[in-house]
Design a protein around this motif. Sequence first.
Motif, PDB file in Angstrom:
ATOM      1  N   GLY A  35     -38.732  26.078  66.582  1.00  0.00           N
ATOM      2  CA  GLY A  35     -38.470  24.969  65.663  1.00  0.00           C
ATOM      3  C   GLY A  35     -39.615  23.984  65.669  1.00  0.00           C
ATOM      4  O   GLY A  35     -40.621  24.190  66.347  1.00  0.00           O
ATOM      5  N   SER A  36     -39.436  22.911  64.901  1.00  0.00           N
ATOM      6  CA  SER A  36     -40.519  21.946  64.713  1.00  0.00           C
ATOM      7  C   SER A  36     -40.204  20.608  65.358  1.00  0.00           C
ATOM      8  O   SER A  36     -39.037  20.246  65.531  1.00  0.00           O
ATOM      9  CB  SER A  36     -40.747  21.707  63.218  1.00  0.00           C
ATOM     10  N   ALA A  37     -41.266  19.872  65.630  1.00  0.00           N
ATOM     11  CA  ALA A  37     -41.133  18.583  66.304  1.00  0.00           C
ATOM     12  C   ALA A  37     -40.268  17.612  65.511  1.00  0.00           C
ATOM     13  O   ALA A  37     -39.593  16.763  66.089  1.00  0.00           O
ATOM     14  CB  ALA A  37     -42.525  17.981  66.501  1.00  0.00           C
ATOM     15  N   GLU A  38     -40.300  17.733  64.185  1.00  0.00           N
ATOM     16  CA  GLU A  38     -39.613  16.756  63.348  1.00  0.00           C
ATOM     17  C   GLU A  38     -38.096  16.849  63.471  1.00  0.00           C
ATOM     18  O   GLU A  38     -37.372  15.959  63.026  1.00  0.00           O
ATOM     19  CB  GLU A  38     -39.988  16.949  61.875  1.00  0.00           C
TER      20      GLU A  38
ATOM     21  N   VAL B 289     -48.519  17.969  73.648  1.00  0.00           N
ATOM     22  CA  VAL B 289     -49.960  18.009  73.903  1.00  0.00           C
ATOM     23  C   VAL B 289     -50.637  18.843  72.817  1.00  0.00           C
ATOM     24  O   VAL B 289     -50.283  20.016  72.616  1.00  0.00           O
ATOM     25  CB  VAL B 289     -50.247  18.620  75.301  1.00  0.00           C
ATOM     26  N   ASN B 290     -51.565  18.193  72.103  1.00  0.00           N
ATOM     27  CA  ASN B 290     -52.353  18.919  71.104  1.00  0.00           C
ATOM     28  C   ASN B 290     -51.442  19.569  70.063  1.00  0.00           C
ATOM     29  O   ASN B 290     -51.657  20.704  69.663  1.00  0.00           O
ATOM     30  CB  ASN B 290     -53.199  19.990  71.832  1.00  0.00           C
ATOM     31  N   ALA B 291     -50.404  18.872  69.639  1.00  0.00           N
ATOM     32  CA  ALA B 291     -49.445  19.465  68.702  1.00  0.00           C
ATOM     33  C   ALA B 291     -48.928  18.491  67.631  1.00  0.00           C
ATOM     34  O   ALA B 291     -48.775  18.909  66.475  1.00  0.00           O
ATOM     35  CB  ALA B 291     -48.270  20.063  69.459  1.00  0.00           C
TER      36      ALA B 291
ATOM     37  N   ASP C 102     -55.437  26.996  59.941  1.00  0.00           N
ATOM     38  CA  ASP C 102     -54.428  26.016  59.562  1.00  0.00           C
ATOM     39  C   ASP C 102     -53.439  25.825  60.712  1.00  0.00           C
ATOM     40  O   ASP C 102     -52.607  26.684  60.986  1.00  0.00           O
ATOM     41  CB  ASP C 102     -53.711  26.512  58.296  1.00  0.00           C
ATOM     42  N   GLY C 103     -53.534  24.677  61.384  1.00  0.00           N
ATOM     43  CA  GLY C 103     -52.734  24.434  62.586  1.00  0.00           C
ATOM     44  C   GLY C 103     -51.249  24.259  62.305  1.00  0.00           C
ATOM     45  O   GLY C 103     -50.450  24.248  63.237  1.00  0.00           O
ATOM     46  N   ALA C 104     -50.884  24.094  61.021  1.00  0.00           N
ATOM     47  CA  ALA C 104     -49.468  23.907  60.704  1.00  0.00           C
ATOM     48  C   ALA C 104     -48.800  25.233  60.335  1.00  0.00           C
ATOM     49  O   ALA C 104     -47.622  25.255  60.007  1.00  0.00           O
ATOM     50  CB  ALA C 104     -49.320  22.905  59.565  1.00  0.00           C
TER      51      ALA C 104
ATOM     52  N   VAL D  77     -42.857  19.666  73.459  1.00  0.00           N
ATOM     53  CA  VAL D  77     -42.718  19.954  72.029  1.00  0.00           C
ATOM     54  C   VAL D  77     -44.069  20.422  71.478  1.00  0.00           C
ATOM     55  O   VAL D  77     -45.079  19.759  71.675  1.00  0.00           O
ATOM     56  CB  VAL D  77     -42.208  18.698  71.298  1.00  0.00           C
ATOM     57  N   GLY D  78     -44.046  21.594  70.807  1.00  0.00           N
ATOM     58  CA  GLY D  78     -45.300  22.260  70.451  1.00  0.00           C
ATOM     59  C   GLY D  78     -45.851  22.894  71.721  1.00  0.00           C
ATOM     60  O   GLY D  78     -47.029  22.782  72.030  1.00  0.00           O
ATOM     61  N   CYS D  79     -44.952  23.565  72.442  1.00  0.00           N
ATOM     62  CA  CYS D  79     -45.262  24.013  73.819  1.00  0.00           C
ATOM     63  C   CYS D  79     -46.242  25.171  73.852  1.00  0.00           C
ATOM     64  O   CYS D  79     -46.742  25.525  74.921  1.00  0.00           O
ATOM     65  CB  CYS D  79     -43.979  24.391  74.552  1.00  0.00           C
TER      66      CYS D  79
HETATM   67  C1  SAM Z   1     -53.244  23.788  69.803  1.00  0.00           C
HETATM   68  S1  SAM Z   1     -51.736  24.560  70.158  1.00  0.00           S
HETATM   69  C2  SAM Z   1     -51.259  23.688  71.625  1.00  0.00           C
HETATM   70  C3  SAM Z   1     -50.196  24.394  72.410  1.00  0.00           C
HETATM   71  C4  SAM Z   1     -49.840  23.704  73.735  1.00  0.00           C
HETATM   72  N1  SAM Z   1     -49.224  22.420  73.534  1.00  0.00           N
HETATM   73  C5  SAM Z   1     -51.051  23.570  74.606  1.00  0.00           C
HETATM   74  O1  SAM Z   1     -51.479  22.427  74.876  1.00  0.00           O
HETATM   75  O2  SAM Z   1     -51.574  24.606  75.036  1.00  0.00           O
HETATM   76  C6  SAM Z   1     -50.730  23.794  68.899  1.00  0.00           C
HETATM   77  C7  SAM Z   1     -49.271  24.213  68.940  1.00  0.00           C
HETATM   78  O3  SAM Z   1     -48.557  23.327  68.070  1.00  0.00           O
HETATM   79  C8  SAM Z   1     -47.580  24.085  67.407  1.00  0.00           C
HETATM   80  N2  SAM Z   1     -47.149  23.356  66.197  1.00  0.00           N
HETATM   81  C9  SAM Z   1     -47.673  23.385  64.943  1.00  0.00           C
HETATM   82  N3  SAM Z   1     -46.943  22.628  64.109  1.00  0.00           N
HETATM   83  C10 SAM Z   1     -45.942  22.079  64.855  1.00  0.00           C
HETATM   84  C11 SAM Z   1     -44.838  21.220  64.566  1.00  0.00           C
HETATM   85  N4  SAM Z   1     -44.599  20.742  63.336  1.00  0.00           N
HETATM   86  N5  SAM Z   1     -43.995  20.906  65.574  1.00  0.00           N
HETATM   87  C12 SAM Z   1     -44.204  21.371  66.831  1.00  0.00           C
HETATM   88  N6  SAM Z   1     -45.216  22.198  67.157  1.00  0.00           N
HETATM   89  C13 SAM Z   1     -46.083  22.547  66.192  1.00  0.00           C
HETATM   90  C14 SAM Z   1     -48.273  25.409  67.128  1.00  0.00           C
HETATM   91  O4  SAM Z   1     -47.356  26.438  66.815  1.00  0.00           O
HETATM   92  C15 SAM Z   1     -49.038  25.627  68.423  1.00  0.00           C
HETATM   93  O5  SAM Z   1     -48.290  26.355  69.363  1.00  0.00           O
END
Ligand code: SAM
Length: 270
Positions: A89-92, A107-109, A2-4, A46-48
Amino acid sequence: MDGADPDRWSAVAADWLDLWGGLAAPLWQVIAEAAGVGPGTKVVDVGCGSGDLLAYVDALGASTAGMDPAPGMVDFARAQIPRADVRLGSAERLPWPDDAFDLATSVNAVQFAEDAHDALLELARVTKPGGLVAVANWAQPELNDLDTIEEAVAHAADLNPIPAGDLRHPGGLETLFTGCDLDIVVAGVVDTPWSVPDDDTLVRAVLLGEDPSTVKAKAATVIRAARPFRTPSGGYRLSNSFRYAIGTYSPPRVLPTMLPPARGRAEGDV
Ligand SMILES: C[S@@+](CC[C@H](N)C(=O)[O-])C[C@H]1O[C@@H](n2cnc3c(N)ncnc32)[C@H](O)[C@@H]1O
């Protein structure tokens, strides 16, 4: 996985850094060149995750900030770039003021955010007028060998593969950007090939986040499905791609007829 769920990401943070952290490096280069990242550029990611993009732009001289909801990921990001302002924290809901950065990336987040639209609006809010917002994630399954393996794993368990979200398909990111009043500056697909040296690393990476008994049960399926991608040295090389969009905020134009009546003049007066 679960990515969330921040706890799941925290649990796999070390393996993420080790196995997947550098995956999107060709994309970081595209974004950094488009934004002219150099000494003094203010960048927020964001989502680093484990902070790999931040380390890349830090090496170019940027001043960096990052945000991730997984404490384990934040720890690794802070360790990689001690001078970066990395927050939990979260992107929102970003904790920085309006117009704080030249470039906001994710990226991917954003696909894990409750509402990708709200997340993108936040990225736009913290970006200076004329600055850039860059969002990327995996391209559609046909462009990713990893999807071939994941589909085989799902079918072996009599499950349907998780459908690819809109943002993975052509036009998906563009629609999201337009809905947030962001004008696309450039968008496209970047090759992000990924290699591992042996079976064990392949299995550990593809089944990241699964418990040990599941990994054991699914390992043979992963190795069988990855056969077309095997290299002469016994490793694997997967052709994968990321789709990206880079845009700039352009608030809707207010036409004179939409303006409120001038102060000191009653409506209807001429
Ligand atoms: C697939 S990893 C990618 C990490 C990084 N951006 C990369 O490219 O290596 C997804 C990341 O998104 C984060 N994530 C999940 N929900 C998120 C949200 N609501 N806001 C920001 N980041 C979130 C996760 O904690 C995780 O670190």
